[in-house]
Motif scaffolding. Structure first.
Motif, mmCIF file in Angstrom:
data_model
loop_
_atom_site.group_PDB
_atom_site.id
_atom_site.type_symbol
_atom_site.label_atom_id
_atom_site.label_comp_id
_atom_site.label_asym_id
_atom_site.label_seq_id
_atom_site.Cartn_x
_atom_site.Cartn_y
_atom_site.Cartn_z
ATOM 1 N N ARG A 124 28.766 59.982 37.329
ATOM 2 C CA ARG A 124 28.750 58.994 38.412
ATOM 3 C C ARG A 124 27.324 58.599 38.786
ATOM 4 N N ASP A 125 26.443 59.584 38.942
ATOM 5 C CA ASP A 125 25.058 59.284 39.331
ATOM 6 C C ASP A 125 24.345 58.469 38.263
ATOM 7 N N VAL A 179 33.570 52.531 45.257
ATOM 8 C CA VAL A 179 34.745 53.393 45.372
ATOM 9 C C VAL A 179 34.485 54.791 44.798
ATOM 10 N N PHE A 180 33.598 54.881 43.819
ATOM 11 C CA PHE A 180 33.344 56.161 43.157
ATOM 12 C C PHE A 180 32.457 57.090 43.987
ATOM 13 N N GLN A 181 32.012 56.621 45.158
ATOM 14 C CA GLN A 181 31.246 57.484 46.052
ATOM 15 C C GLN A 181 32.160 58.435 46.821
ATOM 16 N N ALA A 182 33.478 58.227 46.718
ATOM 17 C CA ALA A 182 34.425 59.103 47.419
ATOM 18 C C ALA A 182 34.246 60.556 46.973
ATOM 19 N N ASN A 183 34.784 61.465 47.765
ATOM 20 C CA ASN A 183 34.452 62.884 47.622
ATOM 21 C C ASN A 183 35.300 63.611 46.584
ATOM 22 N N THR A 193 43.002 60.927 44.367
ATOM 23 C CA THR A 193 41.699 60.256 44.279
ATOM 24 C C THR A 193 41.456 59.732 42.867
ATOM 25 N N ILE A 194 41.808 60.518 41.858
ATOM 26 C CA ILE A 194 41.649 60.079 40.475
ATOM 27 C C ILE A 194 42.496 58.840 40.213
ATOM 28 N N GLY A 195 43.701 58.793 40.808
ATOM 29 C CA GLY A 195 44.549 57.620 40.667
ATOM 30 C C GLY A 195 43.885 56.364 41.223
ATOM 31 N N VAL A 196 43.239 56.509 42.384
ATOM 32 C CA VAL A 196 42.508 55.382 42.983
ATOM 33 C C VAL A 196 41.376 54.940 42.063
ATOM 34 N N PHE A 197 40.638 55.912 41.526
ATOM 35 C CA PHE A 197 39.522 55.606 40.634
ATOM 36 C C PHE A 197 40.010 54.890 39.374
ATOM 37 N N ASN A 198 41.069 55.427 38.774
ATOM 38 C CA ASN A 198 41.588 54.822 37.542
ATOM 39 C C ASN A 198 42.092 53.406 37.775
#
Length: 349
Positions: A233-234, A274-278, A304-309
């Protein structure tokens, strides 16, 4: 290629930073210490650093991963099993070339450790990175002997816990060290207390491992993927900043399109925000959860992975980032997608 003074200073600074938080590394160990290459960086991909080091040193003895430092101990956690004999050569490199007197540990994915010795590198058996039994350091001899016996019985469980749940390893090591310290000081009450706390932690780790096995959850794979997720991510965010800077430069002499450029840059930020989520915090909760809590923690991480995908699959901006015409070398979306898939697999069904 011999290091310049500036490169030596940069490497020293990198090791100093690694005492505060893990950094990425790539290395290539040559026959001569002066020709060895070690690269340390906060955001650059470890594989990229490994390729650069190999190109510089022209040696096939390479490794990459994350590096942490505690005092004079430099711990290199490798993504793949490193070539044998590298630890001693790295100690020589840091001492003779960089001017740092350090101890080196190379930690393989399976938990085995190769560390430099005063004379020879010693490769420990798998799982031997768990602390050894207490030694009699001069306190109450009977107490120390009793603690030694108790700890020896726990060693197989301690080693297994360190491998199964890497996040629990520092806590286990701390309790074990405090147990030995209390025994050496003849403090029977404190020694018994710390030993009981150690056993409680082992029971918790074993319970979580048992529960995770039922659902196909792999704590070992998840621990590795959790570290790599923040790195991926970073790196994506760093590449985004590089792309934004390039776009600004491209249109700097075209004030008539300033608003359009500003809007485009805003869309880039929004797509990746969105990928800044925890997710990394949620994965830590999974790794440290009790048997009763692990299922709920896994569900939260999967959500959370579902949201990311969904973001990766539906966002047109993300779909156009990799191999774009402005900076074709950028790879943002695909590494994120691949790492999310690895995490989902580690979480099981």
């Amino acid at each position: 290629m011999p290091l310049t003074d500036a490169e030596k200073d940069e490497l020293k600074a990198g090791i100093a930073m690694a005492r505060k938080k893990p950094l990425n590394f790539g290395l290539s160990v040559a026959a001569k210490p002066a020709e060895t290459a070690v690269l340390v960086h906060r955001t650059k991909n470890p594989d990229m650093l490994q390729r650069a080091a190999k190109k510089s040193a022209k040696s096939p003895k390479t490794a990459s991963g994350t590096v942490e430092a505690k005092g004079k101990l430099v711990m290199l956690k490798c993504h793949d099993k490193p070539p044998p004999g590298v630890a001693k050569k790295l100690r020589e490199f840091f001492k003779k070339v960089v001017g740092l007197s350090v101890k080196i540990q190379l930690i393989s994915p399976d938990g085995s450790i190769e560390e430099d010795g005063e004379d020879d590198a010693v490769t420990k058996d798998e799982g031997a990175d768990a602390p050894q039994a207490a030694e009699d350091t001069g306190g109450n001899e009977k107490l120390v002997a009793a603690l030694n016996a108790a700890i020896n019985k726990l060693m197989p469980r301690i080693k297994a816990a360190s491998q199964t749940n890497p996040k629990a390893k520092p806590h286990v090591e701390k309790l074990l060290a405090e147990t030995k310290k209390a025994g050496a000081a003849g403090d029977q009450a404190m020694a018994k207390k710390r030993l009981a706390q150690l056993q409680d932690v082992l029971v918790k780790v074993e319970g979580a491992a048992k529960a995770s096995a039922k659902n196909g959850l792999s704590l070992v794979k998840l621990g590795k993927a959790r570290i790599e997720w923040t790195q991926t991510r970073d790196l994506a965010l760093a590449d985004l900043e590089r792309l934004k800077a390039h776009i600004k430069n491209e249109y700097a002499d075209m004030p008539e399109v300033t608003s359009e450029v500003t809007n485009a840059l805003g869309m880039l930020d929004k797509s990746l925000s969105v990928f800044q989520a925890n997710l990394h915090d949620q994965l830590d909760e999974v790794l440290n959860a009790s048997e009763d809590a692990v299922d709920n923690c896994v569900k939260a991480a999967r959500k959370t992975i579902g949201v990311f995908n969904k973001q990766v699959a539906s966002d047109p901006v993300l779909g156009a980032l990799d191999g774009n015409d402005i900076l074709p070398d950028i790879q943002i979306t695909e590494p994120i997608r691949n790492k999310l898939n690895e995490i989902a697999t580690a979480l099981g069904e």
